[in-house]
Design a protein around this motif. Structure first.
Motif, PDB file in Angstrom:
ATOM      1  N   THR A 186      -4.136  23.712 -27.509  1.00 48.13           N
ATOM      2  CA  THR A 186      -3.067  23.125 -28.317  1.00 48.13           C
ATOM      3  C   THR A 186      -1.988  22.508 -27.430  1.00 48.13           C
ATOM      4  OG1 THR A 186      -3.475  24.751 -30.062  1.00 48.13           O
ATOM      5  CG2 THR A 186      -1.379  23.580 -30.131  1.00 48.13           C
ATOM      6  N   LEU A 187      -1.655  23.161 -26.334  1.00 46.84           N
ATOM      7  CA  LEU A 187      -0.651  22.617 -25.410  1.00 46.84           C
ATOM      8  C   LEU A 187      -1.066  21.249 -24.883  1.00 46.84           C
ATOM      9  CD1 LEU A 187       0.469  25.609 -23.143  1.00 46.84           C
ATOM     10  CD2 LEU A 187       1.792  24.473 -24.938  1.00 46.84           C
ATOM     11  N   LEU A 188      -2.335  21.103 -24.546  1.00 49.95           N
ATOM     12  CA  LEU A 188      -2.810  19.820 -24.034  1.00 49.95           C
ATOM     13  C   LEU A 188      -2.739  18.735 -25.103  1.00 49.95           C
ATOM     14  CD1 LEU A 188      -5.814  21.052 -21.876  1.00 49.95           C
ATOM     15  CD2 LEU A 188      -3.684  20.009 -21.055  1.00 49.95           C
ATOM     16  N   GLU A 189      -3.022  19.101 -26.343  1.00 48.65           N
ATOM     17  CA  GLU A 189      -2.881  18.142 -27.438  1.00 48.65           C
ATOM     18  C   GLU A 189      -1.417  17.740 -27.612  1.00 48.65           C
ATOM     19  OE1 GLU A 189      -4.510  20.084 -30.808  1.00 48.65           O
ATOM     20  OE2 GLU A 189      -6.580  20.048 -30.071  1.00 48.65           O
ATOM     21  N   ILE A 190      -0.520  18.715 -27.516  1.00 51.70           N
ATOM     22  CA  ILE A 190       0.910  18.444 -27.674  1.00 51.70           C
ATOM     23  C   ILE A 190       1.415  17.562 -26.543  1.00 51.70           C
ATOM     24  CG2 ILE A 190       3.203  19.505 -27.665  1.00 51.70           C
ATOM     25  CD1 ILE A 190       1.873  21.991 -28.947  1.00 51.70           C
ATOM     26  N   ALA A 191       0.977  17.857 -25.317  1.00 50.74           N
ATOM     27  CA  ALA A 191       1.430  17.068 -24.167  1.00 50.74           C
ATOM     28  C   ALA A 191       0.981  15.619 -24.286  1.00 50.74           C
ATOM     29  CB  ALA A 191       0.887  17.682 -22.868  1.00 50.74           C
ATOM     30  N   GLY A 192      -0.199  15.397 -24.895  1.00 51.54           N
ATOM     31  CA  GLY A 192      -0.670  14.043 -25.135  1.00 51.54           C
ATOM     32  C   GLY A 192      -1.107  13.336 -23.865  1.00 51.54           C
ATOM     33  N   ALA A 193      -1.265  12.037 -23.991  1.00 50.73           N
ATOM     34  CA  ALA A 193      -1.755  11.220 -22.874  1.00 50.73           C
ATOM     35  C   ALA A 193      -0.742  10.143 -22.502  1.00 50.73           C
ATOM     36  CB  ALA A 193      -3.089  10.577 -23.245  1.00 50.73           C
ATOM     37  N   SER A 194       0.525  10.460 -22.631  1.00 49.74           N
ATOM     38  CA  SER A 194       1.578   9.496 -22.343  1.00 49.74           C
ATOM     39  C   SER A 194       1.532   9.024 -20.895  1.00 49.74           C
ATOM     40  CB  SER A 194       2.947  10.136 -22.632  1.00 49.74           C
ATOM     41  OG  SER A 194       3.988   9.306 -22.184  1.00 49.74           O
ATOM     42  N   ASP A 195       1.922   7.775 -20.672  1.00 53.74           N
ATOM     43  CA  ASP A 195       2.045   7.256 -19.313  1.00 53.74           C
ATOM     44  C   ASP A 195       3.294   7.784 -18.620  1.00 53.74           C
ATOM     45  OD1 ASP A 195      -0.275   5.753 -19.483  1.00 53.74           O
ATOM     46  OD2 ASP A 195       0.764   3.989 -20.278  1.00 53.74           O
ATOM     47  N   ALA A 196       4.201   8.349 -19.390  1.00 52.01           N
ATOM     48  CA  ALA A 196       5.419   8.905 -18.809  1.00 52.01           C
ATOM     49  C   ALA A 196       5.095  10.163 -18.011  1.00 52.01           C
ATOM     50  CB  ALA A 196       6.422   9.239 -19.912  1.00 52.01           C
ATOM     51  N   THR A 197       5.956  10.500 -17.069  1.00 54.28           N
ATOM     52  CA  THR A 197       5.838  11.778 -16.375  1.00 54.28           C
ATOM     53  C   THR A 197       5.794  12.894 -17.415  1.00 54.28           C
ATOM     54  OG1 THR A 197       7.089  10.912 -14.502  1.00 54.28           O
ATOM     55  CG2 THR A 197       6.915  13.302 -14.690  1.00 54.28           C
ATOM     56  N   THR A 198       4.839  13.803 -17.271  1.00 49.30           N
ATOM     57  CA  THR A 198       4.631  14.862 -18.253  1.00 49.30           C
ATOM     58  C   THR A 198       4.703  16.218 -17.566  1.00 49.30           C
ATOM     59  OG1 THR A 198       3.229  13.417 -19.595  1.00 49.30           O
ATOM     60  CG2 THR A 198       3.057  15.790 -19.995  1.00 49.30           C
ATOM     61  N   ILE A 199       5.446  17.137 -18.172  1.00 50.71           N
ATOM     62  CA  ILE A 199       5.666  18.474 -17.604  1.00 50.71           C
ATOM     63  C   ILE A 199       5.356  19.516 -18.669  1.00 50.71           C
ATOM     64  CG2 ILE A 199       7.368  20.044 -16.599  1.00 50.71           C
ATOM     65  CD1 ILE A 199       8.963  17.494 -15.771  1.00 50.71           C
ATOM     66  N   VAL A 200       4.617  20.547 -18.288  1.00 52.00           N
ATOM     67  CA  VAL A 200       4.421  21.723 -19.142  1.00 52.00           C
ATOM     68  C   VAL A 200       4.897  22.924 -18.335  1.00 52.00           C
ATOM     69  CG1 VAL A 200       2.775  23.148 -20.409  1.00 52.00           C
ATOM     70  CG2 VAL A 200       2.458  20.665 -20.324  1.00 52.00           C
ATOM     71  N   ALA A 201       5.873  23.652 -18.869  1.00 44.87           N
ATOM     72  CA  ALA A 201       6.526  24.714 -18.105  1.00 44.87           C
ATOM     73  C   ALA A 201       6.695  25.966 -18.952  1.00 44.87           C
ATOM     74  CB  ALA A 201       7.890  24.233 -17.615  1.00 44.87           C
ATOM     75  N   GLY A 202       6.719  27.114 -18.290  1.00 42.52           N
ATOM     76  CA  GLY A 202       6.991  28.344 -19.011  1.00 42.52           C
ATOM     77  C   GLY A 202       6.332  29.554 -18.396  1.00 42.52           C
ATOM     78  N   ASP A 203       6.250  30.611 -19.204  1.00 40.49           N
ATOM     79  CA  ASP A 203       5.562  31.853 -18.848  1.00 40.49           C
ATOM     80  C   ASP A 203       4.198  31.807 -19.536  1.00 40.49           C
ATOM     81  OD1 ASP A 203       4.544  34.392 -18.585  1.00 40.49           O
ATOM     82  OD2 ASP A 203       6.314  35.425 -19.372  1.00 40.49           O
ATOM     83  N   PHE A 204       3.138  31.704 -18.730  1.00 46.35           N
ATOM     84  CA  PHE A 204       1.798  31.523 -19.279  1.00 46.35           C
ATOM     85  C   PHE A 204       1.016  32.839 -19.367  1.00 46.35           C
ATOM     86  CE2 PHE A 204       3.198  27.500 -17.580  1.00 46.35           C
ATOM     87  CZ  PHE A 204       2.891  26.624 -18.602  1.00 46.35           C
ATOM     88  N   ASN A 205       1.601  33.931 -18.911  1.00 47.42           N
ATOM     89  CA  ASN A 205       0.946  35.246 -18.974  1.00 47.42           C
ATOM     90  C   ASN A 205      -0.498  35.181 -18.490  1.00 47.42           C
ATOM     91  OD1 ASN A 205       2.688  37.375 -19.827  1.00 47.42           O
ATOM     92  ND2 ASN A 205       2.862  36.377 -21.829  1.00 47.42           N
ATOM     93  N   ASP A 206      -0.720  34.418 -17.441  1.00 46.08           N
ATOM     94  CA  ASP A 206      -2.082  34.077 -17.019  1.00 46.08           C
ATOM     95  C   ASP A 206      -2.361  34.711 -15.659  1.00 46.08           C
ATOM     96  OD1 ASP A 206      -4.541  32.666 -17.096  1.00 46.08           O
ATOM     97  OD2 ASP A 206      -3.683  31.138 -15.776  1.00 46.08           O
ATOM     98  N   TRP A 207      -3.246  35.726 -15.642  1.00 46.37           N
ATOM     99  CA  TRP A 207      -3.572  36.348 -14.366  1.00 46.37           C
ATOM    100  C   TRP A 207      -5.075  36.498 -14.136  1.00 46.37           C
ATOM    101  CZ3 TRP A 207      -1.132  38.825 -18.396  1.00 46.37           C
ATOM    102  CH2 TRP A 207      -1.820  39.870 -19.018  1.00 46.37           C
ATOM    103  N   PHE A 208      -5.915  36.069 -15.092  1.00 44.96           N
ATOM    104  CA  PHE A 208      -7.363  36.076 -14.909  1.00 44.96           C
ATOM    105  C   PHE A 208      -7.854  34.655 -14.673  1.00 44.96           C
ATOM    106  CE2 PHE A 208      -6.862  39.822 -17.786  1.00 44.96           C
ATOM    107  CZ  PHE A 208      -7.277  40.779 -16.871  1.00 44.96           C
ATOM    108  N   TRP A 209      -8.882  34.506 -13.812  1.00 44.06           N
ATOM    109  CA  TRP A 209      -9.473  33.183 -13.617  1.00 44.06           C
ATOM    110  C   TRP A 209     -10.402  32.814 -14.772  1.00 44.06           C
ATOM    111  CZ3 TRP A 209      -8.522  28.848 -11.532  1.00 44.06           C
ATOM    112  CH2 TRP A 209      -9.504  27.882 -11.385  1.00 44.06           C
TER     113      TRP A 209
END
Length: 238
Positions: free
Chosen positions: A144-167
Motif C-alpha cells: 500500500t505504501l508503494l501505491e501511495i508513493a506513486g510514480a511521480s517524477d518529483a523527489t519521493t521520500i518514505v520515512a518512519g518506523d517500519f518495525n522491520d527486522w526480518f529479511w
C-alpha cells in the motif's frame, strides 16, 4: 545547522510517547533535540496525549506549534484518556495531504500520511508511516505504501518506523526496489542500538546526500532519530 545546498533536511523519530528514559514526559526535550538539527520536514511516531494525566499540554498541538508552520496529526487511537498516533510537520506548505488507513484485521490501527511538500527547490512527495509488528501485516502495508508513493517524477521520500527486522518478507527489500536510496542506522533500543527499525527511503537513487543519527536521543526515547539531507529533482530541468 542545515544541509548542503540543493537539499532539504528530513527527520524521522519515534518519540515513544516522549517517555523512554524521559519519565517526566518532557516534550521540551524532544523539541530541543529536533531543533538542534534544523530539519525542514519532521515525521514523528508514537505521539501520545494519554500518558500524562496531570498536564494540560496536548502533544499534537504543542509539537505542531513548536516545530513547523504546516502539519497534520494522524490519530490512530482515540480514547477518553486522549489520542495516540503520528505527525507530519513541514516548514513549507503541504499540498493534497491525505491520511491513509493501513490497519490490518485484529491488529493495532496504523496510518500513513501522504503529502506533496511545496519546497523552494521544487515539490517533494512524502509519505510518513508507522508499520505493524507482524510480518504478514507489514507485507500488505508495504504494498500500500508503494501505491501511495506513486510514480511521480518529483523527489519521493518514505520515512518512519517500519518495525522491520526480518529479511524474509521484509519491508526494506520491497521498498528498495522502488526507492533505492535509504538510511541504514541501528536505532532501537536507543541505549544499545541493534535493530534498524527507523529509516528514510527516497528516489531517485542519488537523492540521499547524507544522513546521520543523534545518540543523545537515548535519554529521551527508546528509538534514535534518523536525519537525512535529500537532493531535490528540479522538474523540467532536463
Amino acid at each position: 545547522m542545515s544541509g548542503p545546498p540543493g537539499t532539504v533536511r528530513v527527520l524521522t523519530w519515534n518519540i515513544h510517547g516522549a517517555l523512554g528514559r524521559n519519565p517526566r514526559f518532557d516534550l521540551d526535550r524532544v523539541v530541543a533535540l529536533i531543533d538542534r538539527w534544523s530539519p525542514d520536514i519532521v515525521a514523528l511516531q508514537e505521539v501520545d496525549s494519554r500518558r500524562d494525566k496531570g498536564s494540560s499540554v496536548n502533544p499534537f498541538e504543542f509539537l505542531q506549534r513548536e516545530l513547523g508552520e504546516h502539519g497534520i496529526g494522524a490519530k490512530s487511537i482515540t480514547t477518553e484518556d486522549g489520542d495516540y498516533g503520528q505527525m507530519l510537520i513541514s516548514r513549507w506548505p503541504m499540498i493534497g495531504t491525505v491520511i491513509h488507513d493501513l490497519s490490518y484485521p485484529e491488529r493495532e490501527p496504523r496510518r500513513a500520511i501522504a503529502s506533496t511538500i511545496d519546497t523552494p527547490l521544487g515539490p517533494v512527495r512524502l509519505v510518513a508511516t508507522h508499520l505493524g509488528l507482524s510480518v504478514h501485516e507489514r507485507r500488505g502495508q508495504t504494498r500500500t505504501l508503494l501505491e501511495i508513493a506513486g510514480a511521480s517524477d518529483a523527489t519521493t521520500i518514505v520515512a518512519g518506523d517500519f518495525n522491520d527486522w526480518f529479511w524474509v518478507g521484509s519491508v526494506r527489500r520491497a521498498l528498495s526496489r522502488k526507492l533505492s536510496a535509504c538510511t541504514r542506522f541501528r536505532t532501537f533500543p536507543s541505549v544499545c542500538p541493534l535493530l534498524r527499525l527507523d529509516r528514510i527511503y527516497c528516489r531517485p537513487g542519488d537523492a540521499l546526500a547524507g544522513a546521520f543519527t543523534d545518540r543523545e536521543a537515548r535519554h529521551i526515547s527508546a528509538h534514535l532519530p534518523v536525519i537525512a539531507d535529500v537532493r531535490i529533482v528540479r522538474l523540467g530541468s532536463h
